[in-house]
Motif scaffolding. Structure first.
Motif, PDB file in Angstrom:
ATOM      1  N   LEU A  11       0.826  -1.206   0.000  1.00 47.33           N
ATOM      2  CA  LEU A  11       0.000   0.000   0.000  1.00 47.33           C
ATOM      3  C   LEU A  11       0.861   1.256   0.000  1.00 47.33           C
ATOM      4  CD1 LEU A  11      -3.202   0.268   0.172  1.00 47.33           C
ATOM      5  CD2 LEU A  11      -2.312  -2.022   0.568  1.00 47.33           C
ATOM      6  N   ASP A  35     -10.771  -0.687   1.974  1.00 46.92           N
ATOM      7  CA  ASP A  35      -9.988  -0.075   0.904  1.00 46.92           C
ATOM      8  C   ASP A  35      -9.575   1.346   1.254  1.00 46.92           C
ATOM      9  OD1 ASP A  35     -10.485  -2.434  -0.442  1.00 46.92           O
ATOM     10  OD2 ASP A  35     -12.092  -1.588  -1.679  1.00 46.92           O
ATOM     11  N   THR A 124      -9.794  -0.252  -6.101  1.00 45.83           N
ATOM     12  CA  THR A 124      -8.754  -1.263  -6.261  1.00 45.83           C
ATOM     13  C   THR A 124      -8.814  -1.925  -7.636  1.00 45.83           C
ATOM     14  OG1 THR A 124     -10.153  -3.037  -5.424  1.00 45.83           O
ATOM     15  CG2 THR A 124      -8.893  -1.761  -3.794  1.00 45.83           C
ATOM     16  N   LEU A 159      -4.627   2.974  -5.989  1.00 46.77           N
ATOM     17  CA  LEU A 159      -4.693   1.548  -5.662  1.00 46.77           C
ATOM     18  C   LEU A 159      -5.255   0.687  -6.796  1.00 46.77           C
ATOM     19  CD1 LEU A 159      -5.983   1.626  -1.958  1.00 46.77           C
ATOM     20  CD2 LEU A 159      -3.654   1.933  -2.853  1.00 46.77           C
ATOM     21  N   VAL A 162      -3.785  -2.689  -6.926  1.00 44.74           N
ATOM     22  CA  VAL A 162      -3.752  -3.421  -5.654  1.00 44.74           C
ATOM     23  C   VAL A 162      -5.038  -4.223  -5.495  1.00 44.74           C
ATOM     24  CG1 VAL A 162      -3.650  -3.167  -3.139  1.00 44.74           C
ATOM     25  CG2 VAL A 162      -2.282  -1.655  -4.611  1.00 44.74           C
ATOM     26  N   ARG A 163      -4.919  -5.469  -5.051  1.00 44.60           N
ATOM     27  CA  ARG A 163      -6.092  -6.311  -4.861  1.00 44.60           C
ATOM     28  C   ARG A 163      -6.850  -5.916  -3.589  1.00 44.60           C
ATOM     29  NH1 ARG A 163      -6.552 -10.837  -8.131  1.00 44.60           N
ATOM     30  NH2 ARG A 163      -8.735 -10.589  -7.476  1.00 44.60           N
ATOM     31  N   ARG A 164      -8.143  -6.150  -3.611  1.00 46.47           N
ATOM     32  CA  ARG A 164      -8.998  -5.855  -2.454  1.00 46.47           C
ATOM     33  C   ARG A 164      -8.545  -6.647  -1.225  1.00 46.47           C
ATOM     34  NH1 ARG A 164     -14.216  -6.791  -4.644  1.00 46.47           N
ATOM     35  NH2 ARG A 164     -14.202  -4.623  -5.390  1.00 46.47           N
ATOM     36  N   THR A 167      -5.795  -4.822   0.701  1.00 48.17           N
ATOM     37  CA  THR A 167      -6.182  -3.704   1.562  1.00 48.17           C
ATOM     38  C   THR A 167      -6.749  -4.217   2.891  1.00 48.17           C
ATOM     39  OG1 THR A 167      -8.448  -3.497   0.665  1.00 48.17           O
ATOM     40  CG2 THR A 167      -6.698  -2.279  -0.454  1.00 48.17           C
TER      41      THR A 167
END
Length: 337
Positions: A11, A35, A124, A159, A162-164, A167
């Motif tokens: 993150l 998120d 995301t 994000l 970035v995958r959920r 987070t």
């Protein structure tokens, strides 16, 4: 020296370059979900004093005001300043999802202007995949299939890669309390069903990797669309150069590839402040170029119209049309095939 947990590090890495690239302050839009809370924590760590927070109370669920206040308190505990709670009134246009979204973005737009800030949103990679599927299913054009853009002022979405699950793990690793909105799992909402039913089925049928593949496809398509848009802007500038009335010459317009021609026409209408131009309007205007049979004016939103006259496309504003004549007196004769 032991570093942060892997999810926390991911993150922080996701937000670092964007913070360095732009000098203005940032306001994190935080709902209290995993998120946006994970995003807020990463920005608080990396920005060290340049980040505030904003949470929107839509007033649609029981206890929403208290929940917004708790979210604001969490943001202050993270060191964000200022932290603002925005209470909004949600109308009825566009259904419950659309109306809430409109009210939220109106409030965020105002906050960005007031504070001279970018608004950081916690969308995301999984949100991007859902957006692509929605665009495909609705047939709403390549821009919607290209998904969300990382940086479109005043909004910043760091994000999108970035995958959920990351987070959520980052919040757990930092002991951050998150709120799970029950509406996110309510099958009455299309996006909730995509999340719970459609994407898992696609993952099963296609053997995994569907969400990253959809997000990757959106990125490649967006690059192509940006290139086409740049070419269309250049064509529009060339076609309107030396045209005091802002009209467009039909012959060179007709020789353009369809993808460029429609972009030029859309840019022309937008430059004239024609509101809410839809595909049906655009195709009707294009038919004055590619399917000319002597047809009259094409009606546009707001009362404006477009006619073909003397080898050019002319835009007639609502006041100019008066009694809505079909065309000026010098309307050209159609080509006989």
């Amino acid at each position: 020296m032991v570093g942060p947990p892997r999810a926390v590090a991911e993150l922080r890495t996701a937000v670092r370059n964007g913070l360095r690239a732009f000098p203005q302050p940032v306001l994190v839009a935080c709902s209290g979900g995993a998120d946006s809370v994970a995003l807020a924590a990463a920005l608080a760590f990396e920005a060290r004093g340049r980040v505030g927070g904003v949470t929107v109370d839509h007033g649609l669920q029981h206890g929403s005001a208290e929940r917004a206040d708790r979210t604001a308190a969490l943001l202050r505990d993270l060191g964000l300043d200022p932290v603002v709670v925005l209470r909004v009134s949600v109308g009825g246009d566009g259904g419950p999802e659309g109306a809430a979204r409109s009210a939220r973005y109106d409030a965020l737009d105002a906050a960005a202007e007031e504070h001279g800030a970018r608004i950081a949103l916690g969308h995301t990679l999984d949100d991007q995949a859902e957006t692509v599927l929605l665009g495909l299913g609705r047939g709403s054009g390549p821009r919607s299939v290209a998904g969300m853009v990382e940086d479109r002022p005043p909004y910043w979405r760091p994000l999108l890669g970035v995958r959920r699950a990351t987070t959520r793990q980052a919040c757990a690793d930092q002991g951050l309390t998150v709120w799970d909105d029950p509406w996110n799992d309510d099958p009455a909402y299309t996006r909730a069903r995509l999340r719970a039913e459609v994407l898992p089925l696609l993952e099963d049928v296609l053997g995994g990797g569907v969400a990253p593949a959809l997000a990757r496809t959106a990125g490649m398509l967006r690059e192509d669309l940006d290139a086409l848009d740049a070419l269309a802007e250049a064509e529009f500038a060339a076609l309107t150069a030396g045209s005091p009335d802002g009209s467009l010459p039909v012959e060179p317009l007709g020789s353009l590839p369809a993808a460029l021609r429609r972009r030029v026409l859309r840019g022309w209408l937008r430059a004239a402040a024609v509101p809410d131009v839809q595909a049906v309007h655009l195709h009707s205007v294009e038919a004055l170029v590619t399917g000319w049979r002597g047809q009259g004016a094409v009606d546009l939103p707001g009362g404006a119209g477009v006619v073909r006259a003397s080898g050019r496309l002319l835009l007639l504003s609502a006041p100019d049309r008066g009694g809505r004549p079909d065309a000026p007196d010098d309307l050209e004769e159609p080509t006989r095939d």
